[in-house]
Design a protein around this motif. Structure first.
Motif, mmCIF file in Angstrom:
data_model
loop_
_atom_site.group_PDB
_atom_site.id
_atom_site.type_symbol
_atom_site.label_atom_id
_atom_site.label_comp_id
_atom_site.label_asym_id
_atom_site.label_seq_id
_atom_site.Cartn_x
_atom_site.Cartn_y
_atom_site.Cartn_z
ATOM 1 N N PHE A 173 0.870 -1.053 0.066
ATOM 2 C CA PHE A 173 -0.148 -0.001 0.034
ATOM 3 C C PHE A 173 0.873 1.332 0.082
ATOM 4 O O PHE A 173 1.826 1.159 0.740
ATOM 5 C CB PHE A 173 -0.951 -0.055 1.153
ATOM 6 C CG PHE A 173 -2.090 -1.015 1.231
ATOM 7 C CD1 PHE A 173 -3.114 -0.586 0.502
ATOM 8 C CD2 PHE A 173 -1.883 -2.323 1.563
ATOM 9 C CE1 PHE A 173 -4.300 -1.576 0.407
ATOM 10 C CE2 PHE A 173 -2.967 -3.130 1.568
ATOM 11 C CZ PHE A 173 -4.082 -2.593 0.779
ATOM 12 N N VAL A 174 0.653 2.073 -0.850
ATOM 13 C CA VAL A 174 1.352 3.489 -0.902
ATOM 14 C C VAL A 174 0.428 4.453 -0.840
ATOM 15 O O VAL A 174 -0.733 4.483 -1.441
ATOM 16 C CB VAL A 174 1.930 3.548 -2.367
ATOM 17 C CG1 VAL A 174 2.650 4.773 -2.686
ATOM 18 C CG2 VAL A 174 2.717 2.427 -2.710
ATOM 19 N N GLU A 223 2.681 -6.132 -10.071
ATOM 20 C CA GLU A 223 3.086 -4.612 -10.497
ATOM 21 C C GLU A 223 3.933 -4.025 -9.889
ATOM 22 O O GLU A 223 4.288 -2.895 -10.110
ATOM 23 C CB GLU A 223 1.545 -3.680 -10.599
ATOM 24 C CG GLU A 223 0.462 -4.199 -11.195
ATOM 25 C CD GLU A 223 0.680 -4.039 -12.716
ATOM 26 O OE1 GLU A 223 1.645 -3.139 -13.226
ATOM 27 O OE2 GLU A 223 0.233 -4.554 -13.764
ATOM 28 N N LEU A 224 4.831 -4.736 -9.008
ATOM 29 C CA LEU A 224 5.934 -4.112 -7.974
ATOM 30 C C LEU A 224 6.996 -3.920 -9.048
ATOM 31 O O LEU A 224 7.845 -3.072 -8.822
ATOM 32 C CB LEU A 224 6.281 -5.261 -7.008
ATOM 33 C CG LEU A 224 5.396 -5.172 -5.865
ATOM 34 C CD1 LEU A 224 5.596 -6.108 -4.841
ATOM 35 C CD2 LEU A 224 5.314 -3.561 -5.267
ATOM 36 N N VAL A 263 8.658 -0.557 3.714
ATOM 37 C CA VAL A 263 7.747 0.558 4.510
ATOM 38 C C VAL A 263 8.607 1.779 4.465
ATOM 39 O O VAL A 263 9.842 1.693 5.235
ATOM 40 C CB VAL A 263 7.134 0.235 5.811
ATOM 41 C CG1 VAL A 263 6.580 1.360 6.449
ATOM 42 C CG2 VAL A 263 6.167 -0.963 5.674
ATOM 43 N N GLY A 264 8.146 2.861 4.228
ATOM 44 C CA GLY A 264 8.885 4.297 4.158
ATOM 45 C C GLY A 264 9.613 4.561 2.959
ATOM 46 O O GLY A 264 9.773 5.696 2.580
ATOM 47 N N ASP A 265 9.715 3.674 2.090
ATOM 48 C CA ASP A 265 10.297 3.867 0.560
ATOM 49 C C ASP A 265 9.208 4.968 0.007
ATOM 50 O O ASP A 265 8.189 4.783 0.038
ATOM 51 C CB ASP A 265 10.495 2.585 -0.149
ATOM 52 C CG ASP A 265 11.429 1.928 0.395
ATOM 53 O OD1 ASP A 265 12.317 2.243 1.232
ATOM 54 O OD2 ASP A 265 11.382 0.587 -0.231
ATOM 55 N N ARG A 266 9.981 5.903 -0.790
ATOM 56 C CA ARG A 266 9.446 6.633 -1.565
ATOM 57 C C ARG A 266 9.545 6.109 -3.200
ATOM 58 O O ARG A 266 10.567 5.576 -3.538
ATOM 59 C CB ARG A 266 9.931 7.895 -1.755
ATOM 60 C CG ARG A 266 9.820 9.077 -0.522
ATOM 61 C CD ARG A 266 8.456 9.937 -0.468
ATOM 62 N NE ARG A 266 8.311 10.630 -1.508
ATOM 63 C CZ ARG A 266 7.265 11.254 -1.857
ATOM 64 N NH1 ARG A 266 6.053 10.668 -1.059
ATOM 65 N NH2 ARG A 266 7.150 12.066 -2.629
ATOM 66 N N VAL A 267 8.200 5.979 -3.875
ATOM 67 C CA VAL A 267 8.489 5.426 -4.931
ATOM 68 C C VAL A 267 7.410 6.253 -5.931
ATOM 69 O O VAL A 267 6.594 6.698 -5.551
ATOM 70 C CB VAL A 267 7.825 4.138 -4.947
ATOM 71 C CG1 VAL A 267 8.687 3.000 -4.205
ATOM 72 C CG2 VAL A 267 6.305 3.840 -4.462
ATOM 73 N N LYS A 268 7.841 6.131 -7.385
ATOM 74 C CA LYS A 268 6.902 6.593 -8.441
ATOM 75 C C LYS A 268 6.207 5.423 -8.971
ATOM 76 O O LYS A 268 6.554 4.508 -9.266
ATOM 77 C CB LYS A 268 7.920 6.885 -9.356
ATOM 78 C CG LYS A 268 7.285 7.988 -10.678
ATOM 79 C CD LYS A 268 8.207 8.574 -11.609
ATOM 80 C CE LYS A 268 7.597 9.143 -12.719
ATOM 81 N NZ LYS A 268 8.477 9.699 -13.638
ATOM 82 N N VAL A 269 4.741 5.896 -8.964
ATOM 83 C CA VAL A 269 3.958 4.782 -9.193
ATOM 84 C C VAL A 269 2.808 5.422 -10.562
ATOM 85 O O VAL A 269 2.836 6.622 -10.642
ATOM 86 C CB VAL A 269 2.948 4.558 -8.169
ATOM 87 C CG1 VAL A 269 3.773 3.567 -7.018
ATOM 88 C CG2 VAL A 269 2.169 5.785 -7.427
ATOM 89 N N ALA A 270 2.131 4.591 -11.113
ATOM 90 C CA ALA A 270 1.240 5.157 -12.010
ATOM 91 C C ALA A 270 -0.246 4.433 -11.538
ATOM 92 O O ALA A 270 -0.220 3.168 -11.239
ATOM 93 C CB ALA A 270 1.662 4.444 -13.455
ATOM 94 N N ILE A 271 -1.122 5.275 -11.806
ATOM 95 C CA ILE A 271 -2.512 4.958 -11.639
ATOM 96 C C ILE A 271 -2.997 4.184 -12.681
ATOM 97 O O ILE A 271 -3.006 4.419 -13.820
ATOM 98 C CB ILE A 271 -3.338 6.065 -11.392
ATOM 99 C CG1 ILE A 271 -3.084 6.920 -10.480
ATOM 100 C CG2 ILE A 271 -4.951 5.542 -11.497
ATOM 101 C CD1 ILE A 271 -3.679 8.374 -10.364
ATOM 102 N N ILE A 272 -3.451 2.796 -12.437
ATOM 103 C CA ILE A 272 -3.785 1.812 -13.516
ATOM 104 C C ILE A 272 -5.400 1.611 -13.478
ATOM 105 O O ILE A 272 -6.035 1.358 -14.315
ATOM 106 C CB ILE A 272 -3.242 0.312 -13.617
ATOM 107 C CG1 ILE A 272 -3.066 -0.257 -12.045
ATOM 108 C CG2 ILE A 272 -1.696 0.532 -13.861
ATOM 109 C CD1 ILE A 272 -2.493 -1.665 -12.060
ATOM 110 N N SER A 328 -5.578 1.388 -7.780
ATOM 111 C CA SER A 328 -4.686 0.388 -8.064
ATOM 112 C C SER A 328 -3.727 1.141 -8.723
ATOM 113 O O SER A 328 -3.648 1.937 -9.663
ATOM 114 C CB SER A 328 -5.267 -0.523 -9.008
ATOM 115 O OG SER A 328 -6.353 -1.488 -8.503
ATOM 116 N N LEU A 329 -2.485 0.766 -8.455
ATOM 117 C CA LEU A 329 -0.968 1.295 -8.661
ATOM 118 C C LEU A 329 0.011 0.567 -9.134
ATOM 119 O O LEU A 329 -0.349 -0.969 -9.080
ATOM 120 C CB LEU A 329 -0.588 2.238 -7.381
ATOM 121 C CG LEU A 329 -1.390 3.193 -6.844
ATOM 122 C CD1 LEU A 329 -0.542 3.512 -5.644
ATOM 123 C CD2 LEU A 329 -1.690 4.431 -7.716
ATOM 124 N N SER A 330 0.931 0.845 -10.126
ATOM 125 C CA SER A 330 1.690 0.258 -10.472
ATOM 126 C C SER A 330 3.062 0.912 -10.536
ATOM 127 O O SER A 330 3.460 1.967 -10.777
ATOM 128 C CB SER A 330 1.576 -0.110 -11.975
ATOM 129 O OG SER A 330 2.562 -0.868 -12.723
#
Length: 273
Positions: free
Chosen positions: A219-220, A234-235, A249-258, A268-270
């Protein structure tokens, strides 16, 4: 059963059921008692129709054994009419607490009520309503379940409300089982997910912080009080067996909305897009 006035039983039953309305008060005699409640032989021509009191409609304040016994005369309110099954559903609780029943029955979903928090429990909050009668058992006739307290995440009910606090809530429904007005605090507050969805779209890229790892993904948090799920598939471009192989937990990540489902409030993210 024989026919009445030359009509068949089926015709009698159809006509009888047409005349019965939810809210009618009827009388009869209990003929059978079981785990699911009691069967009642109603007076007059209503005796041609099956009638029963469900176990949850017997009483709000007394044990069923204290209220229903074979041979006992009862007066109850009609709460259901089933034409296909030729059955009438009854509530004894309605006639046991007529003032409370009438108040609750008159409420409408979306109606706004005010009151004072009377008790806080781990399963919800009781509210003593300004304009409602008292409850025969509970501290208040209004009740707010934990999810309906707030849109935002909280670890303890005390972070949202406390005993003695005045609250204004929206009516969700009349809980006939417990004789309560089910209420919502969050219904009168802006939903952060819907506000997020107003400006978001599928394919949009954004940054977020990993808040929780579960066997099927991560979860992000992508906005205040808004989180989405990155499914395990999708990870990463290379399949992972567990989310902690890719993220912590705590990582900053770039995600896209799917996918964005406003109705069920699911995002839902990817990390692969």
């Amino acid at each position: 059963m024989g026919s009445v006035d030359g009509a068949t039983d089926d015709q009698d039953i159809v006509e009888i059921l047409k005349a019965v309305q939810i809210g009618d008060v009827v009388s009869g005699t209990i003929t059978e008692v079981g785990r699911r409640g009691a069967s009642v032989r109603l007076d007059g021509r209503l005796c041609l129709v099956s009638a029963d009191i469900g176990a949850l409609d017997v009483s709000w304040c007394r044990l069923p054994d204290e209220v229903i016994q074979v041979g006992r005369r009862v007066t109850a309110e009609v709460i259901a009419v089933d034409s296909e099954q030729a059955r009438i559903g009854l509530s004894l609780a309605a006639t046991e607490n007529p003032e409370l029943w009438a108040f609750l029955k008159g409420l409408r979903p979306g109606e706004v009520l005010s009151g004072v928090v009377a008790d806080v429990q781990r399963f919800g909050v009781f509210v003593a309503l300004d304009d409602g009668p008292s409850h025969p058992v509970y501290p208040g006739v209004g009740f707010i379940t934990i999810p309906e307290l707030s849109w935002r995440h909280f670890d303890d009910v005390s972070e949202v409300v406390e005993v003695g606090q005045r609250v204004t809530c929206s009516v969700l429904c009349f809980d006939t089982t417990n004789g309560e007005a089910r209420l919502s605090l969050r219904a009168l507050e802006p939903d952060p997910f819907q506000e997020f969805a107003d400006a978001a779209h599928e394919g949009q890229e954004l940054w977020g912080t990993v808040t929780k790892l579960v066997p099927f993904g991560a979860f992000v948090s992508v906005a205040e009080d808004v989180a989405g799920l990155i499914h395990l598939d999708e990870l990463a471009t290379i399949p992972a067996e567990a989310p902690d192989q890719v993220l912590q937990v705590g990582d900053r990540v770039k995600v896209a909305i799917i996918a964005l489902d406003r109705y069920s409030r699911r995002l839902s993210l990817s990390c692969r897009r």
